[in-house]
Design an enzyme around this catalytic site. Structure first.
Site: not given
Lengths: 292, 292
Positions: B103, B107
């Site tokens: 993962h 952001r």
């Protein structure tokens, strides 16, 4: 003492429900895991796996003492204090996609400040819509509610539709049933209602199980069931207050998460064919109906 | 404009990562679903399914505008106001239990009041412990962090161990990596760090994939993988802030929940045999190690 009355009832209800479920399954046997809670009390977890009908499920009771965490106290709008909580919780995941998943829960909470209340409910999660099953399930619960108080069913049915709702999906978890929480007042009539609910579970579910257990199904139906079970997981982990309460108060993880289905699939962008029976279910979940 | 710089970088990173993953898989092709957000902006979801290596996964970018919900504003300790959020998020679930799930997320958030910050990280979730894989993954991220600021890796590694932790299980989700949030300060050096992180993903993961892709495995290993994937679901739905943020702000559900594994099992009371390789993993997850 109220808490003893309630706990004793939950234990005997667990016995009678497990007996009825074993008989209905024909092969499955519940195995029992008794456990103790860190801060007092404990529970009796009973699990069924690889039965003729039930792929996995549990009928659990617990009666624990503890101190409210700050978060829980805030949510209940009281000071952190000791609590007593007893309950019975049941989830059954049948192997056949034609037999619905069912959930029932009855619980009792008592605070140090003298406040106490009951909560609970029952709801059905079919993978295919059989109108007579939905009507049967709701009618049994309507009867129990109306015997307690006229107009009660409509209220608890609506609460159930509101509670078992996946906001992010715009879908109900299933076709509902009844749901209540913070039932306060005179202990005896409330307890009688909770006893009546407990006594009605087998009536509400076993006729459906018997009607559907021999219905044929294949890979397509199984695939659909595994996909829909994903929604069950999403609800229980994202929204369910009971799951959050249990995990936050240091409850026994395996007993709490026995509500999760044994096998689940998430497939990106999976959508039912227009006009299919799978799509029919989704339509029902998007617009709760009056079944009773 | 900062937001354009960041969005453009995320889109080109998505392109280069998808190309590298397709090449590594050898069969899989990403398919793209562009979507628009209700309140402005949108995203580019890219999904891979049924590849040679990847059972399911996604590499998504999004850049949306909206107004903070009250709950989110409270969490950020600001007044409800407009925000801009852009990100790239990647989760890959390989079919082979010998190849770890990975993962990565980067952001950028900007508020109407002028505040802005970066967040992100990368973490690895193996099903079996291969020390050289764990060391490789952590060393790549250590190098990126130390090039930005001496001592940064130790801090972000600890944040990762703390963040990807399942409190109710007393277990980490995987063997960690790095995690950061609310990275504020001068835009350019922060953005350079985020670009370096993005550019390091393939280095951190593909050598592991190549090393393990041909390792033999059977039913036992698959069973273990499906069971461990249940923990992945529990983390993402119970704890992950990104998932909660996305669902609360009306993000595209299928794009957010593409992080969930394609097939998952929950089996009551499932525990690895003492001394087994499965138990070895659990031990590692209970006591984070220094891999770099």
């Amino acid at each position: 003492m109220r808490r003893n009355q309630v706990s004793t009832f939950f234990l005997s209800l667990q016995d009678s429900i497990c007996r009825a479920l074993e008989e209905a399954d024909g092969k499955a046997r519940f195995r029992e895991d008794p456990w103790k809670h860190d801060s007092g009390g404990g529970g009796r977890t009973r699990i069924v796996q690889e039965g003729k009908v039930f792929e996995q499920g549990g009928v659990n009771t617990s009666a624990v003492e503890g101190t409210l965490t700050e978060a829980l106290a805030r949510r209940l709008e009281v000071k952190p204090q000791k609590f007593f909580a007893a309950g019975i919780s049941l989830v059954l995941h049948p192997r056949s996609p034609m037999v619905p998943t069912v959930h029932t829960n009855l619980r009792y909470l008592e605070l140090e400040n003298g406040d106490f209340w009951f909560g609970g409910g029952a709801d059905l999660t079919p993978y295919y819509v059989f109108e007579e099953d939905c009507r049967h399930f709701h009618r049994v619960w309507k009867k129990v509610c109306e015997a307690h108080k006229s107009g009660l069913y409509a209220r608890l049915k609506r609460s159930c539709d509101e509670y078992f709702f996946l906001r992010h999906r715009g879908e109900a978890r299933g076709i509902g049933g009844i749901f209540f929480d913070y039932f306060r007042g005179d202990f005896q009539p409330l307890f009688a209602f909770v006893q009546a609910c407990g006594g009605s579970f087998t009536d509400s579910y076993l006729p459906i199980l018997q009607r559907r257990r021999r219905d044929p199904w294949g890979e397509r139906e199984r695939r659909w069931q595994l996909h829909r079970r994903g929604r069950y997981v999403e609800f229980n982990l994202l929204y369910d207050r009971g799951t959050a309460f249990g995990l936050e108060t240091g409850g026994r993880v395996e007993s709490i998460l026995m509500s999760l289905p044994p096998v689940v699939q998430w497939t990106y962008g999976f959508t039912p064919e227009p006009g299919s029976r799978e799509e029919e279910l989704v339509k029902v979940l998007r617009e709760p109906r009056d079944w009773a």
